[in-house]
Design a protein around this motif. Sequence first.
Motif, short mmCIF file in Angstrom:
data_model
loop_
_atom_site.label_atom_id
_atom_site.label_comp_id
_atom_site.label_asym_id
_atom_site.label_seq_id
_atom_site.Cartn_x
_atom_site.Cartn_y
_atom_site.Cartn_z
N GLY A 33 8.05 -20.47 22.50
CA GLY A 33 8.92 -20.85 23.38
C GLY A 33 9.37 -19.56 24.38
N ARG A 34 8.72 -18.55 24.09
CA ARG A 34 8.86 -17.23 24.92
C ARG A 34 7.79 -17.05 25.78
N GLY A 35 7.88 -16.15 26.84
CA GLY A 35 7.00 -15.54 27.73
C GLY A 35 7.23 -16.38 29.05
N LEU A 36 6.24 -16.44 29.90
CA LEU A 36 6.31 -17.11 31.19
C LEU A 36 6.39 -18.54 31.16
N SER A 37 7.00 -19.18 32.15
CA SER A 37 7.17 -20.56 32.09
C SER A 37 5.94 -21.31 32.45
N VAL A 38 5.60 -22.34 32.17
CA VAL A 38 4.44 -23.10 32.71
C VAL A 38 4.18 -22.98 34.04
N PRO A 39 5.24 -23.41 34.89
CA PRO A 39 5.28 -23.32 36.32
C PRO A 39 4.76 -22.13 36.65
N ALA A 40 5.26 -21.03 36.33
CA ALA A 40 5.28 -19.61 36.85
C ALA A 40 3.65 -19.30 36.58
N VAL A 41 3.27 -19.69 35.33
CA VAL A 41 1.80 -19.20 35.22
C VAL A 41 0.85 -20.10 36.05
N ILE A 42 1.09 -21.19 36.28
CA ILE A 42 0.32 -21.88 37.21
C ILE A 42 0.36 -21.89 38.52
N TYR A 43 1.66 -21.30 39.24
CA TYR A 43 1.75 -21.03 40.62
C TYR A 43 1.01 -19.62 40.72
N ASN A 44 1.26 -18.62 39.72
CA ASN A 44 0.66 -17.51 39.98
C ASN A 44 -0.82 -17.40 39.88
N ILE A 45 -1.18 -18.11 38.73
CA ILE A 45 -2.69 -17.93 38.84
C ILE A 45 -3.44 -18.77 39.62
N GLY A 46 -2.82 -19.93 39.90
CA GLY A 46 -3.24 -20.69 41.07
C GLY A 46 -3.54 -20.10 42.40
N ALA A 47 -2.51 -19.14 42.89
CA ALA A 47 -2.82 -18.56 44.03
C ALA A 47 -3.91 -17.32 43.98
N GLY A 48 -3.99 -16.66 43.02
CA GLY A 48 -4.94 -15.78 42.86
C GLY A 48 -6.34 -16.45 42.47
N GLY A 49 -6.28 -17.20 41.59
CA GLY A 49 -7.56 -18.09 41.26
C GLY A 49 -8.00 -18.71 42.70
N VAL A 69 -10.22 -24.75 52.43
CA VAL A 69 -9.61 -25.59 51.55
C VAL A 69 -9.00 -24.70 50.43
N ALA A 70 -9.89 -23.69 50.03
CA ALA A 70 -9.52 -22.59 49.04
C ALA A 70 -8.56 -21.79 49.48
N LEU A 71 -8.61 -21.25 50.84
CA LEU A 71 -7.48 -20.43 51.36
C LEU A 71 -6.08 -21.36 51.46
N ILE A 72 -6.19 -22.41 51.90
CA ILE A 72 -5.00 -23.33 51.90
C ILE A 72 -4.49 -23.63 50.59
N ALA A 73 -5.19 -23.69 49.66
CA ALA A 73 -4.70 -24.07 48.15
C ALA A 73 -4.05 -22.74 47.76
N ALA A 74 -4.81 -21.55 48.05
CA ALA A 74 -3.81 -20.31 47.84
C ALA A 74 -2.61 -20.00 48.30
N LEU A 75 -2.31 -20.66 49.53
CA LEU A 75 -1.17 -20.57 50.20
C LEU A 75 -0.25 -21.57 49.69
N VAL A 76 -0.56 -22.55 49.38
CA VAL A 76 0.30 -23.71 48.70
C VAL A 76 0.68 -23.18 47.51
N PHE A 77 -0.09 -22.53 46.72
CA PHE A 77 0.56 -22.02 45.33
C PHE A 77 1.14 -20.88 45.45
N HIS A 78 0.94 -20.24 46.61
CA HIS A 78 1.78 -18.73 46.84
C HIS A 78 3.25 -19.09 47.15
N VAL A 79 3.20 -20.09 48.26
CA VAL A 79 4.65 -20.64 48.51
C VAL A 79 5.27 -21.16 47.48
#
Length: 95
Positions: A33-49, A69-79
Amino acid sequence: MQTWIENGRIVDLMLVVVAIEVCVLLAYRARTGRGLSVPAVIYNIGAGGSLMVALKLKFAGVAWHWLAVALIAALVFHVSDIAYRWRRSSHHTVG
């Protein structure tokens, strides 16, 4: 090492490491129940990934629109990551 970088195989290794990182972070969160939240992990890793996928696509020589498409996905995750952090920080400010 030079060959791995020149042919893009290093990106495959990086994506595997990131996938393992996601599994570890989410498992830790689920277990403790500790550590990064699920959205924080998904958004951050989604942008870099997504940026890593774009790099891999460039190495593979695919059509430009798949790279877009991949670059737009990175932008969406980053925002999404910035918006998520902004909302969370505004909840923690006093007065």
